[in-house]
Structure formats: structure tokens, C-alpha cells
Design an enzyme around this catalytic site. Structure first.
Site, short mmCIF file in Angstrom:
data_model
loop_
_atom_site.label_atom_id
_atom_site.label_comp_id
_atom_site.label_asym_id
_atom_site.label_seq_id
_atom_site.Cartn_x
_atom_site.Cartn_y
_atom_site.Cartn_z
CG ASP A 146 0.93 0.94 -2.81
OD1 ASP A 146 0.17 0.83 -1.83
OD2 ASP A 146 2.17 0.84 -2.72
CG LEU A 147 -0.12 6.58 0.29
CD1 LEU A 147 -0.29 7.85 -0.53
CD2 LEU A 147 -0.89 6.70 1.61
CG ASP A 148 2.41 3.49 2.74
OD1 ASP A 148 2.52 4.66 3.13
OD2 ASP A 148 1.56 2.69 3.20
CB THR B 8 5.21 6.61 3.84
OG1 THR B 8 4.50 6.26 2.65
CG2 THR B 8 4.88 8.05 4.21
CE LYS C 91 9.98 -1.89 0.01
NZ LYS C 91 10.86 -1.65 -1.15
CB ILE D 22 2.08 -7.43 4.08
CG1 ILE D 22 2.83 -8.11 2.91
CG2 ILE D 22 1.37 -8.46 4.95
CD1 ILE D 22 1.97 -8.86 1.92
NE ARG E 77 -1.71 -0.73 11.66
CZ ARG E 77 -2.62 0.16 12.03
NH1 ARG E 77 -3.17 0.08 13.24
NH2 ARG E 77 -2.97 1.15 11.22
CB SER F 63 -3.04 2.54 0.37
OG SER F 63 -2.19 2.35 1.49
CB ALA F 64 -2.40 -2.59 2.63
CE LYS G 17 -2.27 -3.07 -2.02
NZ LYS G 17 -1.42 -1.86 -1.98
CD GLU H 261 1.12 -2.22 -4.83
OE1 GLU H 261 2.25 -2.17 -4.31
OE2 GLU H 261 0.08 -2.20 -4.16
CG ASP H 262 6.13 0.17 -3.06
OD1 ASP H 262 4.93 -0.13 -2.92
OD2 ASP H 262 6.89 0.40 -2.09
C1 BG6 Z 1 1.03 -0.73 3.13
C2 BG6 Z 1 2.49 -0.75 3.47
O1 BG6 Z 1 0.78 0.31 2.25
O2 BG6 Z 1 0.23 -0.54 4.30
C3 BG6 Z 1 2.77 -1.77 4.57
O3 BG6 Z 1 3.24 -1.08 2.31
C4 BG6 Z 1 1.87 -1.52 5.76
O4 BG6 Z 1 4.13 -1.68 4.94
C5 BG6 Z 1 0.41 -1.54 5.31
O5 BG6 Z 1 2.06 -2.53 6.76
C6 BG6 Z 1 -0.58 -1.26 6.45
O6 BG6 Z 1 -0.39 0.03 6.92
P1 BG6 Z 1 -1.04 0.65 8.25
O7 BG6 Z 1 -0.70 2.11 8.15
O8 BG6 Z 1 -2.52 0.40 8.19
O9 BG6 Z 1 -0.41 -0.04 9.41
MG MG Z 2 3.60 0.30 -1.36
#
Ligand code: BG6
Ligand code: MG
Length: 223
Positions: A13-15, A21, A49, A51, A53, A120-121, A151, A175-176
Site C-alpha cells: 500500500d502507499l498512503d 500522506t 483509510k 477506501i 475516493r 494503492s487505492a 478494498k 497495509e495501514d
Molecule cells: C488510499 C487512501 O490509499 O487512497 C484513502 O488510504 C484515499 O484515504 C484513497 O481515499 C483514494 O485516493 P485518491 O488519491 O485516488 O483520492
Molecule cells: Mg494506506
């Protein structure tokens, strides 16, 4: 759980795992919650987290009982505004925003010869990895726009294993978020959680912070 010797690749996962971030997503969603009149709580913040956008926006509207108050076009405008605010917050990201220990961990994985992909989502993930100077460490990034389900559905981590050309049984997913741990477990990978062990209790391996994640420490927890 798999044996450490079975592991051949890692799906990140990234964020909140590689990049610091997750707090910026939280800050930008908090502004949205204020705007629509939903009370911001730590539970709501934690549940968002991982989920996507639009699903995050829906959760914020549902939490305040506002699901029926906005048209589809109004929801899209709210999501667009959140992303604009988020992009402002991350516009100055540099290598210094890599979470503690993660650069060294990624380098150690590469040195051993394991492969890595990103699950990453976030549609902002490729841009963030570029800012952090990490793009070239990964064989691929799953494009969340091509997923049928976000996810906690396993799809994204199954696709991350496909990018590695590995059976999920040979992959550790990092993952976090609780949604992300459910996704990893559903994909049949070994789940490694970063954060509060009570919130992420479904994980195979728990680490309180990224600073503790090393191959040696992972191996110790798997034996
Ligand atoms: C996930 C984050 O990595 O990406 C969520 O944990 C975020 O908080 C989701 O909503 C979607 O991100 P983005 O950048 O496409 O709006
Ligand atoms: Mg994350």
C-alpha cells in the site's frame, strides 16, 4: 501463515505505508465533512483509510445522515474539491516524506532480489512515487481505475501479485488500514499491518511503526 522462506515478493500500500500522506487524506476529508455537516470522529477517520475516493465520500455522507442530500453531480464536485485540496497538501512532497525506515527496507528487498508492486487505492499514487523518487523500485502499480471493487475486496492485492508474477502464497502485503488487511487476507497473501494492533488485529504480522520493518524482524515474526 506462510513460511518466510516461501516469500518471493511484496505488495505495498502507499498512503501510510511508504508515504506520510494518510494524514493529508484525513485533513482534506475533514474539510469535506465540515462542508457537508458530518461530525468528524477518530473512528470515521480510521475507517476511511484505504477506501476509494467516491466510497470515502459516501461514508462521510452516510455518517452524517446526508446520503440523500446530494445529487450525483454534487457528489462528484465534492470529490473533485477534496482531491484538489489533497493535491495542494501534497504538492511539496519530497524524499523526506518517505516514512521512517521504508527507503532502507525497499532497498534491502531489492538487494536480496525480491520483487515489489504497489496496491494503492489512490489515483495519485504514480505521481507521489515519482515525487519520492521510488517509481523504479516497483515492477508495477495496480491502476485503481481498472478495479471492479475497492478494498476490502481482495481484487487489488490479487492484481498486485499478478504484477509480480507470483502466486499470492509467496507474497507479503503491507497495509495501514483495516480494509487493506481484509483485502490482503482475502487474496491469500501474508498480511503485514502497520499501526495499532487492536485496530489491525486481523493481520498475520503487526508492527507499531514503519521504523521497525526490516527483513530480519519480519523473519523473526514468521518463525
Ligand atoms: C488510499 C487512501 O490509499 O487512497 C484513502 O488510504 C484515499 O484515504 C484513497 O481515499 C483514494 O485516493 P485518491 O488519491 O485516488 O483520492
Ligand atoms: Mg494506506
Amino acid at each position: 501463515m506462510a513460511k518466510f522462506s516461501d516469500i518471493k515478493g511484496f505488495a505495498f500500500d502507499l498512503d501510510g505505508v511508504i508515504a506520510d500522506t494518510a494524514r493529508f487524506h484525513g485533513e482534506a476529508w475533514r474539510q469535506t465533512a465540515d462542508e457537508v455537516g458530518t461530525t468528524w470522529t477518530p473512528e470515521l477517520a480510521e475507517g476511511l483509510k484505504g477506501i476509494s475516493r467516491m466510497a470515502s465520500l459516501q461514508m462521510i455522507l452516510d455518517a452524517g445522515g446526508h446520503a440523500e442530500d446530494f445529487s450525483q453531480a454534487a457528489k462528484e464536485a465534492l470529490a473533485e474539491k477534496k482531491n484538489h485540496n489533497y493535491q495542494q497538501l501534497i504538492s511539496t512532497l519530497t524524499e523526506a516524506d518517505i516514512l521512517p525506515g521504508m527507503k532502507a527496507f525497499i532497498e534491502s528487498i531489492k538487494a536480496v532480489g525480491y520483487t515489489m508492486s504497489v496496491a494503492s487505492a489512490s489515483k495519485n499514487a504514480p505521481m507521489i512515487l515519482d515525487h519520492l523518487g521510488l517509481t523504479n523500485y516497483f515492477v508495477g502499480i495496480v491502476d485503481p481505475a481498472t478495479l471492479k471493487h475497492g478494498k476490502p475486496n481482495p481484487e487489488i492485492f490479487v492484481r498486485a501479485a499478478d504484477l509480480l508474477n507470483l502466486n499470492p502464497a509467496h507474497v507479503i502485503g503491507l497495509e495501514d488500514s483495516a480494509a487493506g488487511i481484509t483485502s490482503i487476507n482475502g487474496a491469500g497473501e501474508t498480511s503485514l499491518a502497520i499501526g495499532q494492533a487492536d485496530v489491525l488485529s486481523d493481520a498475520d504480522l503487526n508492527f507499531a511503526s514503519t521504523a521497525e520493518i526490516t527483513l530480519v524482524n519480519i523473519e523473526a515474526k514468521m518463525t
